[in-house]
Enzyme design. Structure first.
Site, PDB file in Angstrom:
ATOM      1  N   ARG A  24       0.867  -1.177   0.000  1.00  0.00           N
ATOM      2  CA  ARG A  24       0.000   0.000   0.000  1.00  0.00           C
ATOM      3  C   ARG A  24       0.905   1.229   0.000  1.00  0.00           C
ATOM      4  O   ARG A  24       2.044   1.177   0.478  1.00  0.00           O
ATOM      5  CB  ARG A  24      -0.888   0.024   1.244  1.00  0.00           C
ATOM      6  CG  ARG A  24      -1.798  -1.193   1.398  1.00  0.00           C
ATOM      7  CD  ARG A  24      -2.539  -1.140   2.727  1.00  0.00           C
ATOM      8  NE  ARG A  24      -3.468  -2.269   2.895  1.00  0.00           N
ATOM      9  CZ  ARG A  24      -3.164  -3.420   3.473  1.00  0.00           C
ATOM     10  NH1 ARG A  24      -1.926  -3.606   3.949  1.00  0.00           N
ATOM     11  NH2 ARG A  24      -4.055  -4.387   3.579  1.00  0.00           N
ATOM     12  N   ARG A  80      -0.764  -1.837  -6.657  1.00  0.00           N
ATOM     13  CA  ARG A  80      -1.050  -2.969  -5.765  1.00  0.00           C
ATOM     14  C   ARG A  80      -2.026  -3.936  -6.436  1.00  0.00           C
ATOM     15  O   ARG A  80      -1.829  -5.158  -6.403  1.00  0.00           O
ATOM     16  CB  ARG A  80      -1.626  -2.435  -4.450  1.00  0.00           C
ATOM     17  CG  ARG A  80      -2.001  -3.500  -3.423  1.00  0.00           C
ATOM     18  CD  ARG A  80      -2.331  -2.776  -2.111  1.00  0.00           C
ATOM     19  NE  ARG A  80      -3.083  -3.601  -1.173  1.00  0.00           N
ATOM     20  CZ  ARG A  80      -2.532  -4.456  -0.313  1.00  0.00           C
ATOM     21  NH1 ARG A  80      -1.219  -4.633  -0.316  1.00  0.00           N
ATOM     22  NH2 ARG A  80      -3.276  -5.138   0.538  1.00  0.00           N
ATOM     23  N   LYS A  98      -1.660  -3.057   8.134  1.00  0.00           N
ATOM     24  CA  LYS A  98      -2.779  -2.594   8.952  1.00  0.00           C
ATOM     25  C   LYS A  98      -2.758  -3.291  10.309  1.00  0.00           C
ATOM     26  O   LYS A  98      -2.387  -4.456  10.420  1.00  0.00           O
ATOM     27  CB  LYS A  98      -4.098  -2.890   8.236  1.00  0.00           C
ATOM     28  CG  LYS A  98      -4.354  -1.999   7.024  1.00  0.00           C
ATOM     29  CD  LYS A  98      -5.723  -2.275   6.436  1.00  0.00           C
ATOM     30  CE  LYS A  98      -6.037  -1.312   5.293  1.00  0.00           C
ATOM     31  NZ  LYS A  98      -7.381  -1.568   4.706  1.00  0.00           N
ATOM     32  N   HIS A 123      -4.224   2.680  -5.334  1.00  0.00           N
ATOM     33  CA  HIS A 123      -3.968   1.240  -5.215  1.00  0.00           C
ATOM     34  C   HIS A 123      -3.693   0.560  -6.558  1.00  0.00           C
ATOM     35  O   HIS A 123      -3.612  -0.669  -6.620  1.00  0.00           O
ATOM     36  CB  HIS A 123      -5.163   0.544  -4.559  1.00  0.00           C
ATOM     37  CG  HIS A 123      -5.222   0.729  -3.070  1.00  0.00           C
ATOM     38  ND1 HIS A 123      -4.102   0.713  -2.270  1.00  0.00           N
ATOM     39  CD2 HIS A 123      -6.275   0.923  -2.247  1.00  0.00           C
ATOM     40  CE1 HIS A 123      -4.466   0.891  -1.007  1.00  0.00           C
ATOM     41  NE2 HIS A 123      -5.772   1.038  -0.965  1.00  0.00           N
ATOM     42  N   TYR A 154      -9.629 -10.698  -6.684  1.00  0.00           N
ATOM     43  CA  TYR A 154      -8.705 -10.642  -7.814  1.00  0.00           C
ATOM     44  C   TYR A 154      -8.875 -11.832  -8.741  1.00  0.00           C
ATOM     45  O   TYR A 154      -8.566 -11.747  -9.926  1.00  0.00           O
ATOM     46  CB  TYR A 154      -7.256 -10.565  -7.321  1.00  0.00           C
ATOM     47  CG  TYR A 154      -6.969  -9.271  -6.606  1.00  0.00           C
ATOM     48  CD1 TYR A 154      -6.740  -8.104  -7.323  1.00  0.00           C
ATOM     49  CD2 TYR A 154      -6.952  -9.210  -5.217  1.00  0.00           C
ATOM     50  CE1 TYR A 154      -6.502  -6.902  -6.665  1.00  0.00           C
ATOM     51  CE2 TYR A 154      -6.707  -8.024  -4.559  1.00  0.00           C
ATOM     52  CZ  TYR A 154      -6.486  -6.872  -5.283  1.00  0.00           C
ATOM     53  OH  TYR A 154      -6.259  -5.688  -4.645  1.00  0.00           O
ATOM     54  N   HIS A 196      -3.553  -9.499   3.554  1.00  0.00           N
ATOM     55  CA  HIS A 196      -4.985  -9.587   3.814  1.00  0.00           C
ATOM     56  C   HIS A 196      -5.243 -10.552   4.969  1.00  0.00           C
ATOM     57  O   HIS A 196      -4.679 -11.651   5.014  1.00  0.00           O
ATOM     58  CB  HIS A 196      -5.735 -10.098   2.584  1.00  0.00           C
ATOM     59  CG  HIS A 196      -5.855  -9.083   1.488  1.00  0.00           C
ATOM     60  ND1 HIS A 196      -6.108  -9.424   0.173  1.00  0.00           N
ATOM     61  CD2 HIS A 196      -5.764  -7.732   1.515  1.00  0.00           C
ATOM     62  CE1 HIS A 196      -6.170  -8.322  -0.558  1.00  0.00           C
ATOM     63  NE2 HIS A 196      -5.971  -7.286   0.230  1.00  0.00           N
TER      64      HIS A 196
END
Length: 307
Positions: free
Chosen positions: A156, A255, A180, A252, A287, A278
């Protein structure tokens, strides 16, 4: 309880709205249109008695509106939600009037908005973007390194600008990213990105660092401090404009392109999940829909009997 003809109950409900509730004409027309679709759905399911309808019948009707059919294109989330309001109103009215024993639509909620597929650049487009920064000054060398790192690691933008110099291990070809929730992950980095980083660290970062007060940040701004997320987004945006890709770019984009190209190259979705950081593989699986869409488009144009 006596049999309740769906069409008759719909007519009674619309009359109730018009006479007792003084509902506006446009709203009545919308309700009537949505309820006609609902009647068609019940008819296709073999229900000629509204008392036989279950909660799952109502749910499948709303889901069908979002997915579309041969006869009707998919409805937007707001339109499907409006149709559900009409159906719930119908069942509430029928239960209140004693026509039905239960209100089976009471707990049905609108389906969540469909996830938009992430936009990914083609491999050639990424190559064009990465070749955009002119490498004749310190900021251009920084920009080149930043773009290479974003695409090579799938980081990110916030993760990339959060890197310190020591987070890059050139000998092991890895980068330590702070994701995150404070979760760190170690990801591989490709040779082109390492080469761009080496050029930046040797020929550009010392120049930028002299303008600041000393920082461990990998990517520096023109004042010698840590490059901000907004500053990095401007780097991506400016170079996308030079490359003629500004219409398809977002913070993004690289990414998304990283993930899509890995999956198209045969990478396992759980490996891509780890690389992206994730928490759930469900997030990564969006995706796979991108790659299936690409395959479908290629099939439709290339196969002689695809239509």
């Amino acid at each position: 309880m006596a049999r309740s003809d769906p069409a008759r109950v719909v007519r009674a409900y619309l009359d109730h709205l018009a006479v007792e509730r003084a509902t506006a004409r446009n709203t009545l027309d919308s309700y009537e249109r949505d309820l006609r679709r609902y009647l068609a759905h019940l008819d296709a399911a073999g229900h000629d008695d509204l008392g036989d309808v279950t909660e799952s019948d109502v749910t499948s009707f709303v889901v069908g509106l979002r997915e579309g059919s041969e006869d009707h294109p998919p409805l937007a989330a707001s339109s499907a939600a409006r149709a559900l309001v009409a159906v719930r109103g119908l069942h509430r009215f029928a239960a209140r009037e004693g026509i039905l024993a239960n209100d089976v639509a009471r707990d049905v909620t609108p389906p969540p908005p469909l996830k938009r597929l992430p936009k990914a650049l083609g491999i050639d487009e990424v190559a064009t973007l990465l070749d955009m920064p002119p490498t004749d000054d310190a900021r251009a060398l920084r920009d080149q390194a930043l773009l290479e790192v974003l695409y090579s690691t799938g980081a990110r933008i916030s993760e990339a600008v959060g890197l310190d110099v020591d987070d890059v291990d050139a000998s092991e070809r890895t980068v330590l990213l702070d994701g995150k929730g404070g979760k760190q992950r170690l990801v591989p980095i490709g040779r082109p990105a390492l080469a761009a980083l080496d050029a930046y660290l040797v020929r550009a970062r010392p120049t930028l660092a002299r303008k600041g007060r000393g920082t461990s940040a990998l990517f520096l701004n023109a004042r010698g401090g840590r490059l901000s997320r907004q500053g990095a987004w401007q780097v991506l945006k400016a170079n996308a404009e030079r490359a003629g890709l500004s219409a398809t770019i977002s913070p993004h984009t690289l990414r998304h392109s990283f993930a899509t190209h890995l999956l198209e190259g045969g990478a396992d979705v759980r490996v891509v999940q780890e690389l992206l950081g994730h928490a759930s593989v469900t997030t990564t699986q969006v995706y796979t829909r991108v790659t299936v869409t690409t395959l479908r488009e290629v099939y439709a144009t290339a196969h002689p009997r695809s239509r």
